[in-house]
Design an enzyme around this catalytic site. Structure first.
Site, mmCIF file in Angstrom:
data_model
loop_
_atom_site.group_PDB
_atom_site.id
_atom_site.type_symbol
_atom_site.label_atom_id
_atom_site.label_comp_id
_atom_site.label_asym_id
_atom_site.label_seq_id
_atom_site.Cartn_x
_atom_site.Cartn_y
_atom_site.Cartn_z
ATOM 1 N N HIS A 38 2.176 -11.899 -30.036
ATOM 2 C CA HIS A 38 1.524 -10.695 -30.687
ATOM 3 C C HIS A 38 0.973 -11.338 -31.906
ATOM 4 O O HIS A 38 1.542 -12.017 -32.951
ATOM 5 C CB HIS A 38 2.903 -9.957 -31.326
ATOM 6 C CG HIS A 38 2.262 -8.723 -32.193
ATOM 7 N ND1 HIS A 38 1.671 -7.642 -31.911
ATOM 8 C CD2 HIS A 38 2.688 -8.711 -33.399
ATOM 9 C CE1 HIS A 38 1.413 -6.984 -32.870
ATOM 10 N NE2 HIS A 38 2.285 -7.513 -33.967
ATOM 11 N N ASP A 40 -1.006 -10.847 -35.301
ATOM 12 C CA ASP A 40 -1.631 -9.999 -36.307
ATOM 13 C C ASP A 40 -2.954 -10.354 -36.771
ATOM 14 O O ASP A 40 -2.946 -11.511 -37.261
ATOM 15 C CB ASP A 40 -0.349 -9.871 -37.496
ATOM 16 C CG ASP A 40 0.917 -9.218 -37.137
ATOM 17 O OD1 ASP A 40 0.640 -8.094 -36.709
ATOM 18 O OD2 ASP A 40 1.844 -9.661 -36.851
ATOM 19 N N ASP A 162 3.726 -2.941 -32.042
ATOM 20 C CA ASP A 162 4.406 -3.124 -33.382
ATOM 21 C C ASP A 162 3.994 -2.117 -34.299
ATOM 22 O O ASP A 162 4.765 -1.924 -35.200
ATOM 23 C CB ASP A 162 3.653 -4.441 -33.728
ATOM 24 C CG ASP A 162 4.556 -5.039 -35.016
ATOM 25 O OD1 ASP A 162 5.593 -4.569 -35.143
ATOM 26 O OD2 ASP A 162 3.998 -5.626 -35.781
ATOM 27 N N HIS A 413 -2.583 -3.146 -38.287
ATOM 28 C CA HIS A 413 -1.405 -2.464 -38.635
ATOM 29 C C HIS A 413 -0.742 -3.002 -39.651
ATOM 30 O O HIS A 413 0.213 -2.568 -40.354
ATOM 31 C CB HIS A 413 -0.368 -2.173 -37.433
ATOM 32 C CG HIS A 413 0.299 -3.258 -36.692
ATOM 33 N ND1 HIS A 413 -0.805 -3.708 -35.786
ATOM 34 C CD2 HIS A 413 1.134 -4.169 -37.084
ATOM 35 C CE1 HIS A 413 -0.242 -4.913 -34.958
ATOM 36 N NE2 HIS A 413 0.718 -5.119 -35.974
HETATM 37 ZN ZN LIG Z 1 2.247 -6.789 -35.837
#
Ligand SMILES: [Zn+2]
Ligand SMILES: *[C@@H]1O[C@H](CO)[C@@H](O)[C@H](O)[C@H]1NC(C)=O
Ligand SMILES: *[C@@H]1O[C@H](CO)[C@@H](O)[C@H](O)[C@H]1NC(C)=O
Ligand SMILES: *[C@@H]1O[C@H](CO)[C@@H](O)[C@H](O)[C@H]1NC(C)=O
Ligand SMILES: *[C@@H]1O[C@H](CO)[C@@H](O)[C@H](O)[C@H]1NC(C)=O
Ligand SMILES: *[C@@H]1O[C@H](CO)[C@@H](O)[C@H](O)[C@H]1NC(C)=O
Length: 941
Positions: A38, A40, A162, A413
């Site tokens: 994951h 970001d 997420d 996000h």
């Molecule tokens: Zn995230």
């Protein structure tokens, strides 16, 4: 012919995915291991720091190494699988690869060993993003994947593991983008418990009440453990779980123990899901930098667990991907619970509501929103209307790509959500600013081409604080596909002006109003004009017009300021009264519909919890809103007021405290009342974190219901202390009743509807009957322990004592059956703002579009095609007049473009509409939970 070939390819691909998935075993529990990372697109580090693995002192994470390492490991064993999600990173990496490496990766993708899921530029936030920006960022990522990998690179699954709560509009968009299914990790802990019990962690989300099913139906799966591996099975270099030690000759042989623990977890997980297929997410944040660790152990795990089948074990483990897993769920041919509301608000415990980020970093949220307007208006539309002359012209080279990329990154996000570290927030803002620069060159070239004048242009980016270099003439570009009237407020030094429109048909004299003390305070030394000239401009659809402004030498003096509260201000549409004792609003009337409500409005702050509390040690922070008490502090019972009236505007300026003021503003031709609030620096010398709200208390009988938009598009019904799909135990009476407001909210009863249009995403709720509150600003002294590791305590060079934020709420009062006819266009005018600059009138459209149709996107796609998105913007129940189907003639739409041909695409423009086939899913009928959702239709009067 080419299209036909592509169709064959897609069919091939369809069978291909099926055959590139590992075989599963009937009559066994099939455990799908999905190796994933994951990544970001900015959070604790900036997006580029994450890519390179820079600043590992902040967080050890380097995406380039992840992709290097994963590709290497996939090549070592053809059974292995990996999924990749964020195209912002993949694109950066791809550019740097040799062509032989690119060929190798294409082969992995074609063979289904490396699969793209989601595939947008980023994994967008769902609470604070506007649908138009989300569609754009998805389009950018998916276009890259299509152009690079063809149909095999097209993600079939949406993956939002997420984001902190899930919006119905996102599900609707994903369905219209052609995804077969959607997986996510976070939902309210009570909701999860109920769904585990009833085996409803997989469901069919019916994400629109207006689109005919299954157009907006999206199969949705809730992942078992957020997006983490099961306890004890994390084999990343960042984890401490024991590796599989399988040489009996060495010490600490642990295969039996590992297999036993794994089977126990698999069996207990199977109990809470419906089919004999379960998924395990084998990865987490920025994992797989040294992918050998993961894969070596996963290979062994699969081998040893499956070996037991010889002895009668009924568990089968396999490398898999979300689309392979989804395909098995689809094959199961079951019926699935239907869901029609959304997944807000999200709480991970009784006092841990993730409703603070709806408002966190209000200035960044506004900058993101206005940047979208700027992108759509200046970069996209003008680039189309004036063609290549816009990219290269008298003002140099401009482009829209820079702004597109900056906007795409800002949808992440931890970006517009406000949950990043301060230095990362600065980086997002800097990228947007750079995008603005590139756009302005493009727009100057474009206007020079369209108007034939290459005079120097200047832009009014700081009009909200009365800073703008223009004085003599003003060019207004209208991005909407219908004529619109906007108020303009120009900073000037003179006292009276002549304003005439493009044809000099209407010439009027306008007095000025003095710049307020509050504006001077926010402006600091960035502008010095002493007055504001206020008048309204009208521009043709998708076109511009010019007004000239000239100083009147012997004109009237500036409008005089009255130092007592007026009893009322009014124009031909609205009347607003004030309480002479308090200086506060006291009523609002719509003079056309002859309706009046009581309306008082004031400012309050909640004392943010510092975490020292018997019930829980959760403080308020960037993510979480946790007031210390349900009763907010009143900032001031009364407001000092002054009022000013000119032929263009009436203003009542209210002063509540050194850090809170407001202008109640009624333009002469406006159907909406403007409340321009200014909040900050929020004082913290009392060591108390503060969450500042404004509250509108009315005589409307709301009986706990209120309405908020979903990503700026459809409206959803909300009810205080209630969730449509489970019996809520409310533990946070304020924070647990907050919902995202992206562009508007309303409260209503049978006769009155008060709509509030916001200029950015904010959080809000209706705690008391007749009341609507909106959180404007937050300043907090503690971190809320969700990873960001900083208190939300914003300052800047200009505001070292704390950020000052200014914004607008537009209020309209209408009869409920036709309120949408007023508030939809109003919200649009705030989302897509006109462009002002200095110089003939021009319209890109031959005629205005019907009011139900919104021109959502008009952007250059390639050399000889443009991408056009038209949307019917009314919900099916919203308006007697405007909810009806409409027809648009594309041939006769544009004035500068001749339409040679049209092909219809899916929403994200990565698939031809006639090639879009999606899995069909059957909803359960007669589920107990369905009847809890209250559909609301207006009874026509
Ligand atoms: Zn995230
Ligand atoms: C299967 O059972 C036999 C007999 O109990 C045992 O010897 C063997 O080790 C078992 N195989 C596995 C893979 O556990
Ligand atoms: C799916 O189930 C329905 C009845 O529930 C049945 O009619 C249909 O044939 C099944 N489809 C497949 C592909 O098995
Ligand atoms: C107004 O006058 C001030 C000086 O008093 C000057 O600095 C400023 O540039 C002038 N602004 C305009 C818009 O003419
Ligand atoms: C908040 O910011 C102010 C101004 O920079 C600073 O003085 C104060 O220490 C900060 N407080 C916390 C808790 O970070
Ligand atoms: C996908 O990419 C291919 C190859 O570049 C292109 O020919 C095709 O038109 C694209 N598909 C869509 C829907 O844009």
């Amino acid at each position: 012919e080419q299209r036909l070939k592509l169709k064959d390819l897609c069919l091939l691909l369809y069978f291909y995915i099926i055959s590139s998935c590992h075989a599963t075993k009937p009559n066994m529990l099939n455990v799908h291991l999905v190796p994933h990372t994951h990544d970001d697109v900015g959070w604790l580090k900036t997006v580029d720091q994450y890519f390179y693995g820079d600043r590992n002192d902040i967080q050890h994470a380097g995406v380039q190494y992840i992709l290097d390492s994963v590709v290497d490991q996939l090549l070592k064993n053809p059974d292995r699988r990996f999924i990749y999600v964020e195209t912002a990173f993949f694109y950066r990496w791809w550019k740097q690869q040799s062509s032989s490496m690119q060929q190798t990766v294409k082969k992995l993708v074609n063979e289904g060993r490396l699969e793209f899921v989601n595939g947008g530029w980023c994994m967008s936030d769902e609470a604070t993003t506007h649908y138009s920006a989300v569609i754009d960022q998805m389009t950018m990522g998916l276009r890259f994947l299509n152009e690079t990998f063809g149909p095999c690179g097209r993600p079939r699954v949406a993956w939002h593991i997420d984001p902190f709560g899930h919006a119905r509009e996102h599900a609707s968009m994903f369905a219209q983008m052609g995804y077969d299914g959607f997986f996510f990790g976070r939902l309210d802990y009570q909701d999860r418990a109920r769904r585990r019990r009833d085996k409803e962690q997989e469901l069919l989300w019916r994400a629109s009440d207006s689109l005919t099913p299954p157009m907006a139906d999206l199969f949705t799966g809730i992942l078992p453990n957020g997006y983490n591996p099961p306890e004890g099975f994390c084999w990343d270099q960042s984890c401490d779980d024991p590796p599989i030690r399988d040489d009996p000759d060495l010490e600490d042989y642990n295969v039996d123990d590992v297999v036993r623990r794994f089977l126990a977890i698999a069996n207990s997980q199977a109990i809470v899901y419906k089919t004999d297929h379960i998924i395990m997410t084998m990865g987490s944040d920025f994992q797989y930098e040294n992918a050998n660790l993961w894969y070596k152990n996963l290979d062994k795990l699969i081998h040893y667990v499956n070996a037991l089948q010889a002895n009668g074990s009924k568990v089968n483990v396999l490398y898999s991907t979300p689309s392979c897993y989804l395909q098995e769920l689809h094959r199961a041919n079951l019926t699935w619970a239907l869901k029609m509301d959304d997944f807000f608000p999200y709480a991970d415990d009784a006092h841990d509501f993730w409703t603070g980020y709806f408002t966190s970093r209000p200035a960044l949220k506004r900058y993101e929103r206005i940047s979208n307007s700027n992108l759509q208006v200046t970069c996209n539309q003008l680039e189309v209307l004036s063609g290549p002359a816009s990219r290269k012209g008298p003002f140099g080279e401009g482009d829209s790509q820079t702004m597109k990329k900056a906007m795409a990154v800002a949808q992440h996000h931890d970006a517009v959500s406000g949950t990043e570290k301060q230095h990362v927030a600065n980086d997002y803002a800097r990228r947007l600013a750079h995008g603005w620069q590139r756009c302005q060159v493009l727009v100057s070239n474009s206007l020079a081409a369209l108007s034939g004048s290459s005079a120097e242009r200047m832009y009014c980016d700081n009009l909200n604080i009365s800073v703008c270099p223009l004085t003599e003439s003003i060019n207004v570009y209208n991005p909407l596909a219908r004529p619109v009237t906007w108020p303009v407020r120009l900073p000037v030094n003179g006292t009276a002006y002549l304003v005439s429109d493009a044809n000099a048909l209407s010439v009027s004299v306008f007095q000025v109003v003095p710049v307020s003390a509050a504006t001077r305070e926010v402006r600091r030394n960035r502008g010095f004009a002493v007055n504001e000239l206020v008048f309204q401009v009208q521009a043709p659809p998708l076109g511009f017009t010019t007004y000239s402004v000239s100083l009147l030498q012997d004109g009237p003096p500036p409008a005089s300021t009255q130092h007592r509260t007026p009893t009322a201000i009014q124009n031909k549409f609205l009347r607003v009264t004030f309480d002479p004792d308090t200086g506060l609003l006291s009523s609002l009337s719509n003079l056309e519909t002859k309706q009046t409500i009581k309306l008082t409005q004031n400012f309050y702050w909640y004392n943010a919890s510092d975490g020292n509390n018997l019930q829980s040690d959760q403080p308020s922070g960037a993510y979480i809103f946790r007031p210390n008490s349900s009763t907010p502090f009143l900032i001031s019972k009364t407001a000092k007021t002054e009022s000013i009236q000119t032929s263009g505007v009436q203003e009542v300026r209210q002063w509540f405290a050194p850090w809170v003021s407001q202008v109640v503003r009624l333009y002469t031709d406006s159907k909406a009342l403007e409340l321009e609030w200014t909040v900050g620096p929020v004082p913290i010398d009392d060591d108390l974190g503060k969450e500042v709200i404004t509250r509108l208390d009315t005589s409307i009988k709301t009986s706990q219901y209120f309405y908020t938009d979903s990503n700026g598009r459809e409206m959803l019904q909300r009810k205080t202390d209630f969730r449509p799909t489970w019996n809520l135990r409310q533990s946070e009476p304020i924070a647990g009743n907050y919902y995202p407001i992206n562009s508007r909210a309303f409260i209503k009863d049978d006769v009155d509807q008060l709509t509030v249009v916001t200029d950015r995403s904010q959080g809000g709720g209706s705690i008391h009957n007749g009341s609507l509150e909106i959180m404007l600003h937050r300043r907090l002294l503690y971190d809320d322990v969700r990873g960001v590791g900083e208190p939300l305590n914003e300052t800047s060079n200009i505001f070292p004592k704390g950020l000052v934020v200014r914004g607008r709420l537009l209020l309209s009062l209408d009869r409920p059956p036709s309120a949408a006819d007023a508030h939809r266009p109003l919200a649009q005018e705030v989302v897509l703002q006109p462009l002002y600059d200095n110089p003939k009138k021009f319209s890109g459209l031959q005629a205005a579009l019907p009011p139900a149709v919104h021109l959502l996107t008009l952007t250059q796609w390639d050399k000889d095609s443009v991408l056009l998105r038209l949307e019917h913007q009314f919900q099916s129940w919203e308006s007697k007049l405007n909810s009806q189907p409409v027809t648009v003639n594309l041939q006769k739409l544009f004035s500068t473009l001749e339409v040679l041909g049209v092909s219809e695409l899916n929403l994200s423009a990565n698939q031809w509409k006639d090639e879009m086939t999606r899995f069909h899913w059957t909803p359960m009928t007669g589920t107990g939970h369905l009847n809890l959702f209250i559909r609301f239709y207006y009874i026509s009067s």
